[in-house]
Every structure is written in structure tokens, then in C-alpha cells.
Write a protein that holds these residues in place. Structure first.
Motif, PDB file in Angstrom:
ATOM      1  N   TYR A 185     124.375 200.212 -84.274  1.00 19.37           N
ATOM      2  CA  TYR A 185     124.176 200.220 -85.723  1.00 19.37           C
ATOM      3  C   TYR A 185     122.804 199.643 -86.078  1.00 19.37           C
ATOM      4  O   TYR A 185     122.124 200.154 -86.982  1.00 19.37           O
ATOM      5  N   VAL A 186     122.404 198.580 -85.390  1.00 20.28           N
ATOM      6  CA  VAL A 186     121.095 197.980 -85.647  1.00 20.28           C
ATOM      7  C   VAL A 186     119.981 198.955 -85.265  1.00 20.28           C
ATOM      8  O   VAL A 186     119.002 199.140 -86.014  1.00 20.28           O
ATOM      9  N   ILE A 187     120.101 199.611 -84.114  1.00 19.19           N
ATOM     10  CA  ILE A 187     119.102 200.590 -83.683  1.00 19.19           C
ATOM     11  C   ILE A 187     118.991 201.724 -84.698  1.00 19.19           C
ATOM     12  O   ILE A 187     117.893 202.188 -85.030  1.00 19.19           O
ATOM     13  N   SER A 188     120.128 202.159 -85.209  1.00 22.02           N
ATOM     14  CA  SER A 188     120.124 203.232 -86.201  1.00 22.02           C
ATOM     15  C   SER A 188     119.314 202.835 -87.435  1.00 22.02           C
ATOM     16  O   SER A 188     118.505 203.618 -87.951  1.00 22.02           O
ATOM     17  N   GLU A 189     119.497 201.606 -87.917  1.00 23.18           N
ATOM     18  CA  GLU A 189     118.760 201.157 -89.100  1.00 23.18           C
ATOM     19  C   GLU A 189     117.285 200.922 -88.777  1.00 23.18           C
ATOM     20  O   GLU A 189     116.415 201.165 -89.622  1.00 23.18           O
ATOM     21  N   LEU A 190     116.981 200.448 -87.579  1.00 23.72           N
ATOM     22  CA  LEU A 190     115.584 200.292 -87.187  1.00 23.72           C
ATOM     23  C   LEU A 190     114.899 201.656 -87.111  1.00 23.72           C
ATOM     24  O   LEU A 190     113.693 201.769 -87.404  1.00 23.72           O
ATOM     25  N   GLY A 191     115.642 202.685 -86.739  1.00 22.96           N
ATOM     26  CA  GLY A 191     115.091 204.030 -86.704  1.00 22.96           C
ATOM     27  C   GLY A 191     114.666 204.521 -88.071  1.00 22.96           C
ATOM     28  O   GLY A 191     113.740 205.333 -88.200  1.00 22.96           O
ATOM     29  N   VAL A 192     115.332 204.026 -89.106  1.00 24.11           N
ATOM     30  CA  VAL A 192     114.934 204.351 -90.471  1.00 24.11           C
ATOM     31  C   VAL A 192     113.714 203.535 -90.883  1.00 24.11           C
ATOM     32  O   VAL A 192     112.806 204.029 -91.558  1.00 24.11           O
ATOM     33  N   ALA A 193     113.677 202.265 -90.468  1.00 20.29           N
ATOM     34  CA  ALA A 193     112.579 201.378 -90.836  1.00 20.29           C
ATOM     35  C   ALA A 193     111.270 201.793 -90.157  1.00 20.29           C
ATOM     36  O   ALA A 193     110.198 201.743 -90.775  1.00 20.29           O
TER      37      ALA A 193
END
Length: 535
Positions: A185-193
Motif C-alpha cells: 500500500y505504501v509503495i502504491s502511494e509512493l508511485g503516485v507521489a
């Protein structure tokens, strides 16, 4: 074994993962296969390790009571030779394990990996020691290679390295959910950032604040899925066959601690929800220091107590006796829906499926949040920096200074540095004492370790530094009998005297030129034979 997986976006070129699937089962063994759904990753390689907890039970039985009259006959309907329900429930005699048996128990679930990437992380070690049955702790690790664009349009790659430690309570269901999903989940949000550059695979580097926001969003989205969306799914399609799977992670709870190291910026971000802890040991000007990178979030933390009381004015019982509503110690946690749902929903769930009644002082939920507190620390591999992450079972038994001192002595023994560089740390100290460690932590709000006896020394017997810490935590200052005693108490009785223990130690350092083709390598001398990582 290397596996490739194609996913929707081109964020990730390579990914390496070592995630323990350890479940300490009484009557069955199972191996849970994880299904990763990274919406932002593409073409990644996985490295995973799986193991199961197995226990051999030894029952001592005497057929004839001592001192019985000669020729006496006994007729009994009780179980003979330890068979029957008592054995099935693992009722055991209490026996002190030998030194070799204790060592085998401590090393049963240890793992160690060399990180051959040349990007600032050289090795990490892991050890788990169950007290609950099954163990309520869990952990996961992952390394992801990401193409980025630096200043002046310089194109390169960076490694994202993640280590997670999850301390479950009231059961293992929530911590297992974090093991399987939180880092993703954290990687997914970092992918947006980290936004794409001109529709290419290259990613631009966001601000530190944007990265923090992405990590927090990943934590909160997973908790929302656990506590809200899964329950909505169940209520919209009320099949009782799905109730346990969907409800247990919400009704149980877990603390979550994730460390994220970016090899490009050399920033280490530590995100904590609950009272697991991360500390950093460093060598500064010939002396060792320790810095606590997370603050224990409990009702005894004055800041956390004030925050909750401010959110719930006129509710003096919102924090009582250092606990949320007088019951839950962590003020931030995943799951723990009893402190997040209203009374009406809790009553519906309890009456329709299962669950406990709402806490008596529940008025204006939610009281507990999964939002983490994040700190950022610049790592200097030249300072021989190392990170120690652990559930509170470790920090109840060892102080921050003791932990760093124990790691330093272990590094000495393993010849990871020359003792000549740290003579100042040892001046005036006998060789059976730990080196001087200066605590440079600014916020001292966390709880202190408790000690039952005086220091008599320490042990240097393990090739795995996390196992080394666990052994010394049980030893109460270097007392072998004390270590053997605590290790020998069977569950569930052991839970009264020690918690589950999960420890991850990460070593930073310069290890040659960056190598995007470098792979994780199992360190066999510090990895249990029963653990068979899939690389």
C-alpha cells in the motif's frame, strides 16, 4: 526462485522481498501464498521466504504414584501416558531446557540476508521468538528499484528498501494482514507521489513532505479497507462463510512499524503506528550514540493522551489509567474496531456474527487512528549506522543503550570494524561490560525497560545479530539460568512473563560500486535450516 510479474504501471524495474509467513500452529500447518497487487509496479522480481512454526511436545508421565503400597492396584478413567484431551490441548510438564535446546529454540526462526547492491545497505538480520500460540507478531521486507530523474535532468536508479514489524494484539489476524499488504500500500502511494516524466518510466523526485503524506495515506487506506470496506462488503452480502475472513482483522488489532530507506537521498523514514520502536546506532567521533527514531504511542505518552482528550472534550474516561477508554494501551493501531465503530454497528456485528460488546465508556468514536508519526533521518554509511526495529517485547527487556552496546560487541566479534577506532568508548570499562553509548534522542516520552537483576555480563554466541539481541533480552543482564528459564516456559503460560519477540537489524555501509543487477543472498550461517527462502 525468480519470478516476473507484469503490472499496470512502469514504476518498478526490480523488486526483492523477504517476507516471513510464520504461523505457530497447534494442530495444523499451513503455508499461505501471498498475492501481490501493486497497481504502480511493473516487471518486478520477488524474493520471499516462508516458514511454519512447528512444536514438538514432550509429556512426562508416571504410571504408579510414588510411595504406593506393594501390590496395590489402581483403576482410573484419567488419561494414561499423556494421551487423550490433555495431550491434544498441549498440557505439559514444566521442564528447564538445556543450553543446546534453548539455542535451538532461539535460532529456529532466524534469517539473515546480504544485500549485494552497493547502495548503502549491506545486510539485515531477523529473529522471532513466539510466546503466544500462534505468534501474534509478524514482519515483512522488500527492496524495489525505481528509475528516477535527478537535478539537471540526470537519469539514474534508486533503491527503495522497506522493513516492517507488526505487533498484533488479541490475535494474529491483523498483523498477518499488515504483513501481506502494508508495504505494498505504501509503495502504491509512493508511485503516485513520484510522478512520471513525460509519460516515460522515469520518475521525478517529490518533496520530503509529499513522501510523508504518501506513507500516511498508505497506512490509512489499508486500515480503512480493514475496518470499513470489508465490513461494508459483508453487510451488503451477509454470507457467514466470509465473516471470519472479513471481520477478524477489524476486530483484532496490530501496531505497525515501517522503515523506508531511499538509497538516492540516503534518507531513512520511520513510520510508526503504536508502540513498536526503531533506534539508530552510530559511531560519532570515536564514540557510539543511540537515537530513537519513533516514539511509543500509548495512553501513558502525555502528548498522545492530550491529543485524544482534546479530540473528545468532556470525556475524562477517553484516557484512563494510561489506556484508551481504560482498556487499550496503544493510542494508534490498525484494526481495533471496538474503538472506531459506533455502538449501533458493533451491536449489529455482535448479534449477527460475533464480537465483543462495545467498551462501556464508548461515546464519540473513533478514539484510535492508524495514522503514523513519521521521522526522517539522514544516514551516513561511514558512521557505521545500523537500525534496530523491534516489537515492544524487546524494549521491555532492554534499554536503547543496551541494545546498541550489544550490537557493537557483536560487530566487534564478527570483525565488522576495528576496535582501535572506538577505544574512547571502552576507556575504564571491564571487558565483560557493554561499551558506553550516549543517547542523543530529543524526545524521551517512551517507556523504559524494566530490569529484575544486576548486570553480570552478556552473551556472544550467535551469528545472527537479531538472535543475539533476543538471547540477551531474556538473560536479564547476562544470566544464563534466567535466559533458559524464560525460554523454557511453554505457551500460553509464557505470555505472563514475556511477550512475542520480533527483531530486525539493518546494517548500513559502503560496499563497493552500485550494482543494479545485484541480488539478495541468504547468509546460511545466520539462517535457520528450517527456513527455506525462495530467492
Amino acid at each position: 526462485m525468480l519470478r516476473k510479474a507484469g503490472l499496470s504501471a512502469n514504476l518498478v524495474k526490480q523488486s526483492f522481498s523477504t517476507t516471513s509467513q510464520a504461523r505457530y500452529a497447534v494442530a495444523r500447518k499451513f503455508l499461505a501464498k501471498r498475492n501481490f497487487n501493486l497497481a504502480v509496479a511493473s516487471g518486478f522480481l520477488l524474493v520471499a521466504s516462508y516458514c511454519t512454526f512447528n512444536r514438538k511436545v514432550t509429556i512426562k508421565s508416571d504410571s504408579v504414584p510414588s510411595g504406593s503400597p506393594v501390590g496395590a492396584q489402581f483403576f482410573s478413567t484419567s488419561s494414561m501416558h499423556g494421551n487423550g484431551l490433555s495431550q491434544q490441548q498441549n498440557k505439559q510438564g514444566l521442564y528447564l531446557l538445556s543450553d543446546d535446546q534453548v539455542t535451538a529454540k532461539l535460532r529456529q526462526f532466524e534469517e539473515s540476508y546480504f544485500v549485494n547492491r552497493g547502495k548503502g545497505v549491506t545486510r539485515y538480520d531477523i529473529c522471532q521468538l513466539p510466546s503466544n500460540n500462534p505468534i501474534e507478531d509478524d514482519r515483512s521486507e522488500k527492496i524495489v528499484q525505481v528509475p528516477i530523474v535527478k537535478q539537471n535532468n540526470v537519469k539514474t536508479t534508486t533503491d527503495w528498501l522497506f522493513w516492517g514489524v507488526y505487533d498484533g494484539h488479541a490475535g494474529w489476524g491483523t498483523s498477518a494482514k499488515l504483513r501481506d499488504n502494508l508495504i505494498d500500500y505504501v509503495i502504491s502511494e509512493l508511485g503516485v507521489a513520484y510522478k512520471p516524466l513525460n509519460d516515460t518510466t522515469m520518475r521525478t523526485i517529490p518533496s520530503s513532505e509529499t513522501i510523508d503524506k504518501a506513507i500516511k495515506t498508505g497506512f490509512l487506506k489499508l486500515d480503512d479497507d480493514i475496518v470499513t470496506k470489508n465490513v461494508e462488503k459483508l453487510l451488503s452480502n451477509p454470507l457467514k462463510a466470509q465473516a471470519a475472513e472479513l471481520l477478524m482483522p477489524a476486530l483484532l488489532g496490530s501496531c505497525g512499524l515501517v522503515s523506508f530507506y531511499d538509497s538516492n537521498s540516503r534518507n531513512l523514514k520511520v513510520a510508526v503506528t503504536g508502540d513498536s520502536r526503531a533506534i539508530l546506532g552510530s559511531l560519532r567521533d570515536g564514540a557510539w550514540t543511540v537515537q530513537q527514531l519513533s516514539i511509543d504511542q500509548t495512553g501513558k505518552n502525555a502528548y498522545e493522551a492530550a491529543r485524544i482528550l482534546a479530540e473528545h472534550p468532556n470525556e475524562q474516561n477517553a484516557i484512563r489509567n494510561g489506556r484508551v477508554l481504560g482498556s487499550l494501551e496503544p493510542t494508534r493501531a490498525f484494526g481495533d474496531a471496538r474503538y472506531k465503530w459506533g455502538k449501533e454497528l458493533q451491536t449489529v456485528i455482535s448479534n449477527t456474527y460475533f464480537g465483543r460488546q462495545p467498551p462501556p465508556n464508548l461515546k464519540t468514536p473513533p478514539y484510535v487512528t492508524a495514522e503514523p508519526v513519521i521521522t526522517t533521518t539522514k544516514i551516513n554509511p561511514g558512521n557505521r549506522d545500523f537500525l534496530v526495529m523491534g516489537t515492544d517485547g524487546l524494549y521491555e527487556l532492554l534499554s536503547n543503550e543496551e541494545i546498541v552496546g550489544l550490537v557493537v560487541k557483536w560487530m566487534e566479534k564478527e570483525q565488522m570494524f576495528s576496535t582501535k577506532k572506538t577505544l574512547r568508548s571502552y576507556f575504564g570499562k571491564s571487558q565483560n561490560k557493554l561499551p558506553e553509548v550516549r543517547d542523543i534522542t530529543k524526545d524521551r516520552a517512551s517507556k523504559e525497560a524494566f530490569r529484575r537483576g544486576a548486570d553480570t555480563g552478556y552473551f556472544l554466541e550467535d551469528k545472527n545479530v537479531a538472535t543475539h539481541l533476543v538471547r540477551n533480552a531474556l538473560s536479564n543482564g547476562g544470566n544464563r539460568e534466567h535466559c533458559n528459564m524464560l525460554a523454557s516456559i511453554p505457551n500460553p503460560l509464557s505470555r505472563r512473563y514475556r511477550d512475542d519477540l520480533t527483531v530486525t537489524v539493518v546494517f548500513f555501509g559502503e560496499d563497493g560500486q552500485p550494482d543494479d543487477m545485484g541480488r539478495l543472498e541468504v547468509n546460511p550461517v545466520a539462517t535457520a535450516e528450517s527456513v527455506k527462502p525462495k530467492l
